[in-house]
Design an enzyme around this catalytic site. Structure first.
Site, PDB file in Angstrom:
ATOM      1  N   ASP A 299      -3.889   8.146   2.351  1.00  0.00           N
ATOM      2  CA  ASP A 299      -3.794   7.044   2.860  1.00  0.00           C
ATOM      3  C   ASP A 299      -5.050   6.576   3.708  1.00  0.00           C
ATOM      4  OD1 ASP A 299      -2.251   4.817   3.614  1.00  0.00           O
ATOM      5  OD2 ASP A 299      -1.128   5.833   4.883  1.00  0.00           O
ATOM      6  N   GLU A 300      -4.972   5.124   4.035  1.00  0.00           N
ATOM      7  CA  GLU A 300      -6.151   4.385   4.957  1.00  0.00           C
ATOM      8  C   GLU A 300      -7.436   5.385   4.695  1.00  0.00           C
ATOM      9  OE1 GLU A 300      -5.196   2.235   6.642  1.00  0.00           O
ATOM     10  OE2 GLU A 300      -3.306   2.379   7.664  1.00  0.00           O
TER      11      GLU A 300
ATOM     12  N   GLN B 201     -10.135  -3.608   6.271  1.00  0.00           N
ATOM     13  CA  GLN B 201      -9.468  -3.107   7.589  1.00  0.00           C
ATOM     14  C   GLN B 201     -10.100  -1.871   8.396  1.00  0.00           C
ATOM     15  OE1 GLN B 201      -4.981  -3.695   7.606  1.00  0.00           O
ATOM     16  NE2 GLN B 201      -5.356  -4.149   5.386  1.00  0.00           N
TER      17      GLN B 201
ATOM     18  N   ARG C  32      -1.436  -9.999  10.288  1.00  0.00           N
ATOM     19  CA  ARG C  32      -0.069  -9.499  10.907  1.00  0.00           C
ATOM     20  C   ARG C  32       1.049 -10.189  10.825  1.00  0.00           C
ATOM     21  NH1 ARG C  32      -1.182  -5.070   9.428  1.00  0.00           N
ATOM     22  NH2 ARG C  32      -2.749  -5.969   8.582  1.00  0.00           N
TER      23      ARG C  32
ATOM     24  N   LYS D  18       0.843  -1.192   0.140  1.00  0.00           N
ATOM     25  CA  LYS D  18       0.010  -0.043   0.034  1.00  0.00           C
ATOM     26  C   LYS D  18       0.862   1.278  -0.057  1.00  0.00           C
ATOM     27  CE  LYS D  18      -1.466   0.871   3.946  1.00  0.00           C
ATOM     28  NZ  LYS D  18      -1.621   2.241   4.926  1.00  0.00           N
ATOM     29  N   THR D  19       1.848   1.548   0.858  1.00  0.00           N
ATOM     30  CA  THR D  19       2.523   2.537   0.996  1.00  0.00           C
ATOM     31  C   THR D  19       3.559   2.608  -0.178  1.00  0.00           C
ATOM     32  OG1 THR D  19       2.651   2.180   3.446  1.00  0.00           O
ATOM     33  CG2 THR D  19       4.208   3.702   2.612  1.00  0.00           C
TER      34      THR D  19
END
Length: 732
Positions: free
Chosen positions: A220-221, A251, A607, A35-36
């Site tokens: 983002d997010e 998420q 995770r 994502k980043t």
DNA sequence: ATAAAACGATTTTTT
DNA sequence: ATCGTTTTAT
């Protein structure tokens, strides 16, 4: 133009997203899908290929950490210093706007930011000032109410009480609180966002300026945006500036604090001509872990749809341990963890223990301490929220501006100098009555000798100290100012005379504050022209100081599932998987909230990189009493072929509470093995019952014919049985 | 002003 | 049970 460094490190889906046309784009980025990386490379693409200036880009995140990481990675990729680029949190950027346009936003030039603690303290005074009973109107609740209203973009005038008295009173409190903030130039976190939204709404000229400036907006997010952040983004984007939003509806775990998944779900509807991308290839976890996550999340409805995959191995199965109680659970985790450290090249900080609620960390801490396993617990107060740090900052503020009421109240008697509640109340009331600040009121009170000599002297002494301090620090540089303040105020001496560990760490924190001030460089454009001290104080309010303070080397990581979002670990323990705990009993009834809990579980599972270990306890002590919760429903949503159950029965010894005060027996319910004499039944042992099937013995009481045992049956739940009639068979 | 006792809440948290 | 807050007693 050589686009190799920008596109080469990407997979097909990432490349398509990064190089898409300059139209609104939504990237659904699964956990561990890069994502980043997409965000960073998109910025690079815009700058290097499309030819956009970095200063025409606005990039927004939720946390300072994410913003810092993004900045660092963009700078590395572009090999360029981008200090002036608008990249930051929603709050940080709103703040920057308000500083630039304080007049247009009807703020004082010197407005200060209230953190949540400050807000509650101020609220309490407002409520008391209204003559309300602050036990009936808890400041915390009022803050929560007002923040949610602000997050919906509502002002008191926009709200209706619908004939509800409570509602009407809360609206009044909102108005009074807001009035107090305006008068003293205070802005809370929610206000930063709302105020900057209102600024853009009411000033078309300013809006136009920023719409022209920011040709591209990246977020983002996106699934975590609340109503006001969404409006803010939409307004800034206008008709012409494309938004590049990255997020994952699966998420979304912050609905309870106002985040709206709908924002991501409605993106295509709200942004015409938009493109949708999905990143589903995962570079983090094993196939097994991803299969578990996919199956689990499949139980949610209305998803945008996404299936994580990897071209890697299946890896280890997911281990599941049914523990006897929470202590057994912690011991199991410790054993498993030590075994993993011994047999792999893993480090302790490769291991995370994830739980639903903070209270669960305790048992793990106790076990880790007894087994000398270094650990770190996330959460709790951050650096700039610690009382001693806030005290020091209040001294700095007051030295800078004696009319800062909250700071005045905070430190007028810290360390204690004989100014009691009565004196403070007198000053406060006098100030209110005569429309003065507390400092001004105190001056008047001293002149008019309204106070007894002792209190009067103490107050005068305090005020002299402040005058002296503000004079003395005026010529010093920032870190020297901080150092001088913590010494001369007596804060260091105050904590230093106490020999306890806590007091020692307080002194260390104060010293660390000096270090933080020394390391604080005013390189941010925002702080230009601001006195360093003001800049530092603002920094302290906006940045909780995550990296500040104690250093942590190679520790097992303990944290809540919420705190784990965005992180990854080779070995993850997901503990406390019981209905009522996870999913939380507070969320179990409502389908929407249950789905959020499921997403939280999804976050937890994803995770793990190599190995996931899950556990639940048959008996758990919560709020002082024992609970027998069934295994979490989420466990049954994971295909059983992915799970290997471990139940090392031999390891279950007598897991009873060895209280530090053994005489503390509650209802005589302490384990009493007398009842079990000669029966072969043991606490923690397994037994079979003709009707109820197999179960675990939890407790027992009485003796002889009245002896009873408490058994938790796998299918029939927990029951107390009279030993003489139950015909229990011991299972070896 | 300090210490003891009573009271109350108790999912998750960033800014 | 336990932790933080507030009230009460010394």
């Amino acid at each position: 133009m050589d686009v190799t460094p920008i596109l080469d490190p990407l997979n097909e889906a990432q490349r398509e997203a990064v190089s898409c046309d300059t139209v609104p784009a939504l990237v659904i980025a699964g956990a561990g899908s890069g994502k980043t990386r997409v965000l960073v490379h998109r910025i690079a693409w815009l700058c290097e290929v499309v030819g956009v200036s970095p200063f025409s880009i606005l990039a927004v995140t939720f946390t300072n950490k994410a913003a810092a990481e993004m900045r660092a990675r963009v700078e590395e990729l572009l090999n360029n210093n981008l200090a002036g680029m608008w990249m930051g949190t929603f709050h940080g950027i709103s703040h920057r706007l308000l500083r630039a346009h304080w007049q247009e936003a009807n703020l004082k030039q010197s407005f200060q930011i209230l953190d949540s603690g400050d807000q509650i303290r101020l609220m309490k005074r407002v409520i008391q000032g209204m003559g309300l009973d602050d036990t009936k109107w808890p400041a915390k609740n009022a803050c929560w109410f007002i923040n949610s209203q602000k997050e919906e973009g509502l002002r008191p005038k926009d709200m209706s009480d619908n004939g509800d008295i409570t509602q009407r009173q809360l609206i009044k409190i909102y108005a009074a609180y807001q009035e107090a903030c305006e008068q003293t130039g205070l802005v809370d976190f929610a206000e930063l966002l709302l105020r900057s939204l209102e600024l853009l709404k009411h000033r078309p000229d300013i809006l136009a300026h920023y719409q022209t400036k920011f040709r591209h907006i990246l977020v983002d997010e996106f699934q975590d945006t609340n109503s006001i952040q969404y409006q803010w983004l939409k307004l800034l984007a206008g008709e012409q500036n494309p938004i590049f939003a990255v997020g994952d509806d699966d998420q979304s775990i912050y609905g309870w604090r106002g985040a709206r998944v709908e924002n991501i779900q409605n993106f295509e509807r709200d942004f015409k001509g938009s493109q949708l991308f999905k990143l589903e290839q995962n570079y983090r976890s094993t196939n097994t872990i991803l299969s578990a996550a996919n199956s689990l999340i499949d139980n949610n409805h209305g998803r945008m749809g996404k299936k994580l995959w990897t071209d890697g191995d299946d890896g280890e199965p997911i281990y599941l341990y049914a523990s006897f109680n929470e202590q057994d659970e912690a011991r199991f985790v410790a054993d498993k963890l030590k075994h993993w450290l011994d047999t792999t090249s893993g480090r302790r900080d490769d291991v995370a223990i994830l739980y639903r609620s903070n209270a669960q960390s305790r048992v793990f801490e106790e076990v880790f301490i007894s087994q000398s396993i270094p650990y770190r617990v996330y959460g709790g107060l951050r650096f700039f929220e610690r009382a001693e740090i806030k005290d020091a900052l209040a001294y700095l503020r007051l030295a800078k501006n004696v009319d800062d009421n909250p700071s005045f109240e905070r430190i007028v008697n810290v360390p204690t100098r004989g100014i009691g509640q009565r004196t403070v109340a007198l000053v406060r009331d006098f100030a209110k009555e005569h429309q003065l600040t507390m400092w001004q009121a105190a001056e008047k009170i001293l002149q008019s000798s309204l106070l007894a000599a002792r209190a009067s002297n103490a107050l005068a002494q305090f005020m002299n100290l402040m005058v002296k301090l503000s004079k003395e620090i005026s010529e010093l540089e920032l870190s020297e100012q901080v150092d001088h303040i913590i010494q001369t105020s007596g804060l260091v001496a105050h904590h230093g005379k106490d020999a306890s560990e806590k007091a020692k760490s307080r002194v260390e924190n104060l010293e660390e504050l000096v270090v933080a001030a020394r390391g604080f460089v005013v390189d941010n454009e925002l702080y230009e022209g601001m006195p360093p001290l003001d800049a530092f104080l603002t920094h302290a309010a906006l940045e909780a100081g995550e990296g500040q303070g104690a250093k942590w080397d190679d520790c097992v990581q303990l944290m809540t599932l919420h705190a784990a979002k965005g992180l990854e670990f080779p070995l993850v323990f997901l503990v406390g998987l019981e209905d009522g705990l996870f999913p939380s009993s507070m969320s179990m009834e409502e389908p929407g909230r249950l789905e959020e809990e499921r997403r939280l579980c999804y976050v937890g599972i994803t995770r793990a990189r190599k190995q996931l270990v899950m556990s639940y306890a048959e008996s758990r002590r919560q709020y002082g009493s024992d609970n027998y919760n069934p295994p979490s429903r989420f466990l049954s949503e994971i295909p059983s072929e992915l799970i290997a159950e471990v139940r090392p029965r031999a390891k279950v010894t007598q897991p009873r509470y060895q209280s530090s005060a053994p005489s503390m027996m509650i209802n005589g319910s302490r384990a009493n093995s007398e009842a079990l004499n000669d029966t072969g039944i043991k606490i923690g042992g397994r037994v079979a019952h003709a009707k109820f099937g197999e179960g675990v013995v939890l407790d027992c009481e009485g003796k002889g014919n009245s002896a009873r045992v408490h058994v938790h049956f796998e299918s029939a739940g927990s029951k107390w049985l009279v030993l003489a009639y139950a015909n229990l068979n011991v299972i070896a």
